[in-house]
Design an enzyme around this catalytic site. Structure first.
Site, PDB file in Angstrom:
ATOM      1  N   ILE A  24      -1.318  -2.867  -4.369  1.00  0.00           N
ATOM      2  CA  ILE A  24      -1.165  -1.442  -4.094  1.00  0.00           C
ATOM      3  C   ILE A  24       0.303  -1.168  -3.804  1.00  0.00           C
ATOM      4  CG2 ILE A  24      -1.858   0.482  -2.616  1.00  0.00           C
ATOM      5  CD1 ILE A  24      -4.173  -0.807  -4.273  1.00  0.00           C
ATOM      6  N   GLU A  25       0.864  -0.257  -4.577  1.00  0.00           N
ATOM      7  CA  GLU A  25       2.257   0.173  -4.418  1.00  0.00           C
ATOM      8  C   GLU A  25       2.238   1.555  -3.800  1.00  0.00           C
ATOM      9  OE1 GLU A  25       6.150   0.905  -7.337  1.00  0.00           O
ATOM     10  OE2 GLU A  25       4.266   0.127  -8.165  1.00  0.00           O
ATOM     11  N   VAL A  26       2.968   1.731  -2.711  1.00  0.00           N
ATOM     12  CA  VAL A  26       3.107   3.045  -2.062  1.00  0.00           C
ATOM     13  C   VAL A  26       4.592   3.393  -2.156  1.00  0.00           C
ATOM     14  CG1 VAL A  26       2.796   4.364   0.051  1.00  0.00           C
ATOM     15  CG2 VAL A  26       1.196   2.521  -0.488  1.00  0.00           C
TER      16      VAL A  26
END
Length: 138
Positions: free
Chosen positions: A128-130
């Site tokens: 997951i990339e934020v």
């Protein structure tokens, strides 16, 4: 003739535990858990992303729905979410939930230009990339 796509409506994550996934995405990433009736009348679960019309449908790996990806399995996705929350605040929030940052902050290229990203994993091991947009127009 070409197909004229307009937007991504939803994507599907195959997960080991729907409730654990809902808990993570709601408490850590601020998604809203929604329930809806599938075409077969069965109750389905999804994660609504912010105020957008986009959602992530959740399918349990123990009870795959048909049709499905050729090899649906938990932990095989790589997703990027754009947030207006400053990345320092995101990092503080992740620390408060004991979420390990795999990488970042690091500059990447998003759909609309440069972004500043941090990478974490969800309960199934999905990447997951934020990110914050670094483009003045977004």
């Amino acid at each position: 003739m070409m197909i004229d796509l307009h937007r991504l409506d939803h994507l599907v994550l195959t997960v080991a535990d729907i409730q654990a996934t809902c808990d993570f995405y709601s408490s850590v990433l601020g998604c809203q858990t929604v329930r809806f009736s599938g075409a077969d009348g069965a109750t389905r679960v999804a994660l609504k992303i912010g105020d957008s019309p986009q959602k992530i449908n959740l399918h349990a790996s123990a009870q795959p729905l048909s049709p499905a990806a050729n090899v649906p399995q938990p932990g095989s996705a790589d997703l990027c979410f754009i947030t207006s929350t400053p990345l320092e605040t995101v990092l503080d929030h992740l620390r408060s939930h004991q979420i390990s940052v795999i990488e970042g902050p690091i500059e990447r290229t998003g759909t609309l230009g440069p972004i500043l990203s941090v990478y974490i994993r969800d309960p199934d091991g999905n990447l997951i990339e934020v990110a914050n947009s670094l483009s003045p127009s977004e």
